[in-house]
Design an enzyme around this catalytic site. Structure first.
Site, PDB file in Angstrom:
ATOM      1  N   CYS A   1       0.799  -1.229   0.000  1.00 43.53           N
ATOM      2  CA  CYS A   1       0.000   0.000   0.000  1.00 43.53           C
ATOM      3  C   CYS A   1       0.828   1.272   0.000  1.00 43.53           C
ATOM      4  CB  CYS A   1      -0.965   0.002   1.181  1.00 43.53           C
ATOM      5  SG  CYS A   1      -0.189   0.175   2.813  1.00 43.53           S
TER       6      CYS A   1
ATOM      7  N   HIS B   1      -2.164   1.075   6.925  1.00 47.55           N
ATOM      8  CA  HIS B   1      -2.619   1.080   5.531  1.00 47.55           C
ATOM      9  C   HIS B   1      -2.808   2.509   5.051  1.00 47.55           C
ATOM     10  CE1 HIS B   1      -4.402  -0.089   1.783  1.00 47.55           C
ATOM     11  NE2 HIS B   1      -5.513   0.566   2.062  1.00 47.55           N
TER      12      HIS B   1
ATOM     13  N   ASP C   1      -8.062   4.077  -3.409  1.00 45.44           N
ATOM     14  CA  ASP C   1      -7.201   3.053  -2.828  1.00 45.44           C
ATOM     15  C   ASP C   1      -6.916   2.010  -3.897  1.00 45.44           C
ATOM     16  OD1 ASP C   1      -5.875   1.209  -1.266  1.00 45.44           O
ATOM     17  OD2 ASP C   1      -7.507   0.913   0.179  1.00 45.44           O
TER      18      ASP C   1
END
Length: 268
Positions: A71, A109, A126
């Site tokens: 991420c 994250h 995302d």
């Protein structure tokens, strides 16, 4: 530099649309990014090699060297590209409860809040959450439910009032009536330095999930393909196939065939 960088990124994700900061362009880029750049931990689980969060290093790895990442790299790259296009982007983090009942720590994250000119509410983008990553940005607006055609799932954002969390993102299939929590969001603006301690943890701690074995995964037009340890999992049109890969040569071949990744060193 910016124009050249955008052109290389667009070529990497096979994007042929415009550069204007519109919702349609953001939606297309988020989906094409996921199709092209796999979620992977190979530099942690296999090589190992230090992972840099410097923007130039992230771009070189994921775009020029045609690798994937996790991420911090995936959404770090997306933030850089969206800013080049004129979007207003801030970094936030997500947290959730694992299947074992543990709360994921803050900053574990990285994801993005994106403001689009002419649209009142912001969006969450995302491209680095793995299997359940929304295929499109999710509107940060109460009561908005959207079907993501690529994944055939519904997503919505629900406001919450906690000191360190402002929104929850939830999902369901169109046939269900019950929403499932994806994650909670703290969208107060951050910098990449705020994530550094979790980034170091995942690279160095044997307790990190990324030290449990190699993962390389990305969606496809009709499902998903994942290399997990010595198993290749291919899901297409709802049908799941598990293909054992007991040898290093088979694992290397799968990385090349399915993900266009060739590692300079692969543990024997």
């Amino acid at each position: 530099m910016t124009a050249s960088r955008l052109a290389r990124y667009f070529q990497r994700i096979r994007y042929a649309g415009g550069t204007e900061p519109t919702l349609a362009n953001l939606q297309n880029i988020c989906w094409l990014h996921q199709l092209a750049i796999p979620f992977e931990n190979l530099d942690i689980a296999l090589q190992p090699a230090p992972i840099s969060l410097d923007p130039d290093d992230i771009f070189a790895k994921l775009v020029d060297r045609r690798r994937g990442g996790y991420c911090f790299e995936q959404n770090g790259l997306l933030a850089l590209m969206l800013q080049d296009m004129g979007y207003t982007v801030t970094m936030g983090y997500a947290t959730w409860t694992t299947d074992d009942g543990e709360q994921v720590p803050p900053f574990d994250h990285l994801l993005l809040q994106v403001t689009i000119p002419g649209i009142e509410h912001p969006w969450v983008a995302d491209v680095g959450f793995g299997r359940n990553t929304p295929s499109r940005p999710v509107a940060l607006a109460e009561g908005v439910e959207a079907l993501h055609a690529e994944s055939h799932l519904m997503y919505t954002a629900v406001p919450i009032d906690l000191p360190d969390r402002q929104w929850s993102i939830r999902w369901r299939s169109p046939q269900d009536t019950t929403w499932t929590l994806l994650y909670d969001l703290d969208l107060r603006p951050r910098t990449m330095a705020d994530y550094q301690h979790r980034h170091v943890y995942h690279q160095t701690s044997p307790d990190s999930v990324f030290h449990k074995g190699p993962i390389c995964s990305k969606p496809t037009a009709d499902g998903r393909v994942t290399l997990s340890g010595d198993m290749l999992i291919v899901t297409a049109n709802g049908e799941r196939q598990e293909i054992p890969l007991p040898t290093v040569d088979q694992q290397q071949s799968a990385l090349a065939q399915w993900f266009d990744i060739t590692l300079e060193e692969y543990p024997q």
